[in-house]
Design an enzyme around this catalytic site. Structure first.
Site, PDB file in Angstrom:
ATOM      1  N   LYS A  44      -6.789   3.614   8.370  1.00  0.00           N
ATOM      2  CA  LYS A  44      -5.835   4.567   7.790  1.00  0.00           C
ATOM      3  C   LYS A  44      -6.412   5.985   7.784  1.00  0.00           C
ATOM      4  O   LYS A  44      -5.720   6.957   8.133  1.00  0.00           O
ATOM      5  CB  LYS A  44      -5.470   4.152   6.358  1.00  0.00           C
ATOM      6  CG  LYS A  44      -4.622   2.876   6.285  1.00  0.00           C
ATOM      7  CD  LYS A  44      -4.421   2.449   4.849  1.00  0.00           C
ATOM      8  CE  LYS A  44      -3.566   1.182   4.755  1.00  0.00           C
ATOM      9  NZ  LYS A  44      -3.415   0.708   3.391  1.00  0.00           N
ATOM     10  N   SER A  76       0.816  -1.225   0.000  1.00  0.00           N
ATOM     11  CA  SER A  76       0.000   0.000   0.000  1.00  0.00           C
ATOM     12  C   SER A  76       0.846   1.270   0.000  1.00  0.00           C
ATOM     13  O   SER A  76       0.326   2.348   0.231  1.00  0.00           O
ATOM     14  CB  SER A  76      -0.948   0.003   1.199  1.00  0.00           C
ATOM     15  OG  SER A  76      -0.230  -0.002   2.401  1.00  0.00           O
TER      16      SER A  76
END
Length: 842
Positions: free
Chosen positions: A773, A730
């Site tokens: 996140k 990511s």
């Protein structure tokens, strides 16, 4: 030994002087030998002898008190019993001694002593004939019509009557009944007196009775008394016939020529316990298969003497089977409104979990035979996974049992040990059911992701049967070895991450993500639950300490950085302790002396009791907790080209992550630091390749202005916090943005954070952990978050206030990412390419 057809004992016999018991002809008695004379006799006569004659010794009862025994030879009893030593066993503990098993042959009288040391040797005269013990002839008494014949018949009938009062199903009693018919009548007084409960004094009287008539007269009252005692016992103990018919005979009786061992029945028989256990087995309402096994084990238990080690094992097994809740269950509380209120009172937020519990309740209302679901709460530590499990049990009105699986590396912990092993026990599942006493509790399997593996097997594999709704109606524990129905149990597993749970086990569970809390949720949780709880734990009241709503966000943002609320609770505890000291000091002063202007000057201002309530403001916070641990502003860090802000997921929640790059003259090498895993290293190489391929389009240059950014240039890419291992797909877009900033010499916007993986064509691929996140970005004060377009659906899980405060850019390719990352867009994007809309506020 054979003389004129008659069996004779030797005329010279070594004598064994014994305090314990009286040996009668026809009986076998175990004697312990530890006196010097007797020890010498065993060593020199029994252990060194090689003939049958050497095993025959005389046993004389020593009537002297053993406590006042001396080394002198006591006055010998005039009558003794010649016996054959069947077994000799030596031992050194607790002191050197021998144990002899001696079978009585016949009576003798001592004529004269031949020697006293090292053991007693005497001249003896045989008084009984041995033939009557070895030859079952009954002619002598059958033809005897006088008083002796009457006595013998009376004695025989009394012995038969006594046996009739006992339980003939017991093998020992049946064996004795058969033996009674085959023995000559003249041997009966000795045989019966040796078996029924009598004192040594009474046995001595039978031993001293030389005539057969006198022997019958001495033994008959003992037999009659035994029968009367048994009748009285039957009247007073109103229990089942099995318990009344107790074997009231001595243990270990052996007749010459016939082995007859009564070890099978103990004097302290636990018939009562066995009958009570049998009643419990029938009353436990267990399935047919389990009942069949229990009755089989119970039958074995009845035949087994208590001295056998297996007796205790079988007894423990049956006790467990009886205690298990085969058919006991609690009634579910199916009031959905009450359940919703209770869950809301116990836990703030956690809407997904609450909704799932209410769904289960609703379906239970409509279908009563619903199998218990198997839920797995996955989320960072401190978000309340375990406490919500306890809360669910209270909502349903069920029993709750927690099983901690962290570090368990033996499959026997789950499935139990087989009963062949010493110290075998059932597994934790069966033990838990025994503890709660119902078959439909809530079982919380804590830390299921931290199961270990070892040589003792894989406990995660053992859990497969437990956590499979299609299999657990017949869960078989190795100790029970019979199926137990777990389908009504509501299993809740907790884990910090699904990465370490084996795929087969994960497949059997319904995973519910429990994300971290937002700052607003933490403030609400603190004022609803944490502060009242800590005040109570520290003996304070709201009138003594007040933490205003404006202070709590400071504690959350400046002193804790976590997904859950554990650190927050500890910080509130630290504040409470500091205030407790102030309050206690004030109390002490007011109790001991009254504060007057004079002593107020002596004590100074500090001695005055504090004004209550003590309000915690920003200054008090700094005094108690020290300077802030975390600075939330990230804009200060982005002052040079070559720095970008990424978002990472950890088992503890989301984190912000800086990516730094620098370049220097060199040969085009790429250096990566910061403990990166293989996936992140590949992302970095991918980013470099894409940027080199598109260098002309984006006007990227090397240090001397050439079109290839790597020509004559070395690149160093660093992820700070080098001690922490980083891996995962990511960080691609963050590395591209960081390097684009470095090669173009432009600053990335300080309020932008991003996540997403890239391809060589410049497409942005979706990633996981979006909610965690984004919450981390929100905590860090970020204003704009760049996400992959295909992660747009994940934004629905975010709280409304977070979505309102953040500007989300969803990108399908790297052009859109770079345009959103730099002020005024990124130069070099051709006009033919469609510019993404930069403000798609949700």
């Amino acid at each position: 030994m054979v003389s004129g057809g008659a069996i004779q004992i030797p005329s010279r016999l070594p004598l064994l002087l014994t305090h314990e018991g009286v040996l009668l002809p026809g009986s076998t008695v175990r004697f312990s030998v530890d006196s010097p004379r007797n020890m010498h006799l065993v060593r020199e006569r029994l252990l060194k002898g090689t003939s049958l004659k050497s095993t025959i010794i005389g046993v004389i009862p020593n009537t002297r008190d053993p406590e006042h025994d001396t080394d002198d030879l006591p006055t010998l009893h005039k009558i003794g019993t010649a016996g054959i030593a069947v077994q000799v066993v030596g031992s050194n503990w607790p002191k050197p001694h021998y144990t002899l098993l001696i079978t009585g042959l016949c009576r003798f009288s001592v004529s004269s002593l031949l020697k006293e040391r090292p053991f007693v040797l005497a001249e003896v005269k045989q008084l009984d004939q041995l033939e009557r013990y070895t030859t079952p002839q009954r002619d002598a008494t059958a033809t005897d019509d006088g008083e002796l014949g009457e006595l013998s018949e009376k004695f025989y009938q009394a012995a038969v009557q006594l046996l009739g009062m006992l339980d003939m199903s017991v093998p020992v009693v049946a064996k004795f009944r058969r033996l009674l018919d085959s023995l000559p009548r003249e041997t009966l007084p000795d045989v019966v007196a040796s078996m029924i409960r009598t004192s040594n004094k009474e046995k001595l009287q039978v031993l001293d009775a030389l005539s057969l008539e006198e022997r019958f007269k001495k033994a008959l009252p003992m037999l009659t008394r035994q029968m009367e005692g048994l009748k009285l016992l039957q009247k007073t103990r109103k229990t089942s016939p099995d318990n009344e018919k107790r074997v009231l005979v001595r243990k270990g009786t052996v007749f010459p020529g016939r082995q007859f061992n009564l070890d099978e029945e103990d004097e302290d028989d636990d018939g009562d316990d066995t009958a009570a256990l049998e009643r419990k087995v029938h009353g436990a309402n267990m399935p047919e298969a389990a009942l069949k096994i229990c009755l089989k084990e119970l039958k074995r238990l009845k035949k087994m003497p208590q001295s056998m080690p297996e007796y205790a094992l079988t007894r423990n097994y049956l006790d467990l089977m009886v205690e298990l809740p085969w058919s006991k269950s609690t009634k579910d509380c199916l009031d959905i409104r009450a359940a919703r209120t209770l869950l809301d009172n116990d836990h703030y937020a956690m809407n997904k979990l609450k909704r799932r519990v209410l769904e289960y309740l609703a379906v239970r209302q409509l279908k009563t035979s619903l199998k218990g679901p198997i839920l797995c709460f996955v989320g960072p530590p401190g978000v309340g996974k375990t406490s919500v499990g306890r809360s669910i049990a209270r909502t349903l009105g069920r029993e709750f049992h927690r099983i901690a699986l962290g570090g368990v590396c033996d499959q026997s912990d789950i499935r139990g040990h087989r009963r062949t092993y010493v110290g075998s026990m059932p597994g934790r599942i069966i033990n838990g059911l025994k503890t709660v006493g119902v078959n439909n509790p809530v079982f919380l399997l804590d830390e299921v992701d931290k199961l270990g593996k070892s040589l003792q097997g894989d406990p995660a594999a053992a859990l497969l049967e437990v956590l499979d709704p299609e299999q657990n109606h017949g869960f078989t524990d190795h100790y029970l070895n019979v199926a137990f129905d777990l389908s009504q149990v509501l299993f809740i597993a907790t884990a910090n991450t699904t990465a370490t749970i084996p795929p087969a086990l994960l497949d059997r569970m319904e995973v519910l993500e429990v994300p971290g809390y937002t700052q607003e949720e933490k403030v609400e949780i603190a004022h609803r639950h944490l502060i009242p709880n800590q005040l109570e734990q520290h003996g304070l009241t709201p009138q003594q300490l007040h933490i205003p709503q404006s202070t709590t966000p400071d504690i959350i943002s400046r002193y804790t950085r976590e997904a859950g609320v554990r650190s927050l609770e500890r910080k509130i505890g630290a504040i409470c302790r500091a205030v407790a000291v102030k309050v206690a000091e004030g109390h002490t002063l007011t109790k001991t002396e009254t504060l007057t202007p004079e002593n107020s000057k002596q004590h100074g201002d500090k001695a005055a009791p504090p004004e209550l309530p003590i309000v915690i403001d920003h200054i008090a916070l700094k005094d108690i907790l020290g300077p802030p641990v975390f600075e939330m502003e990230v804009s200060e860090r982005l002052t040079l080209p070559g720095v970008a802000l990424g978002l990472a997921w950890t088992p503890l929640g989301g984190e912000i992550m800086f990516v730094e790059a620098s370049r220097m003259e060199g040969e085009g090498q790429l250096t990566l630091t910061g403990q990166l895993g293989d996936v992140m290293k590949e992302s970095a190489h991918l980013a470099i390749s894409w940027l080199r391929a598109n260098a002309k389009t984006y006007q990227l240059t090397n240090m001397v202005g050439g079109s290839d950014p790597l020509e004559g240039t070395d690149i160093h890419l660093h992820f700070p916090a080098g001690a922490v291992t980083k891996d995962g797909p990511s960080a691609g877009v963050t590395i591209v943005t960081c390097l684009a900033s470095l090669f173009s010499g432009r600053l990335v916007r300080s309020d932008v954070a991003m996540t997403g993986e890239i391809t060589l064509r410049g497409l942005v691929l979706p990633v996981g952990g979006i909610k965690d996140k984004v919450l981390a970005a929100h905590r860090a004060g970020v204003k704009r978050v760049i996400l992959p377009k295909r992660n747009e659906k994940d934004l629905e899980e975010l709280p409304a206030n977070v979505r309102a405060n953040l500007d989300f850019i969803t990108a399908t390719n790297l052009d859109e990412v770079l345009n959103a990352s730099f002020d005024g867009g990124f130069p070099g994007v051709s006009s033919t390419r469609a510019h993404p809309q930069l403000t798609s506020k949700l």
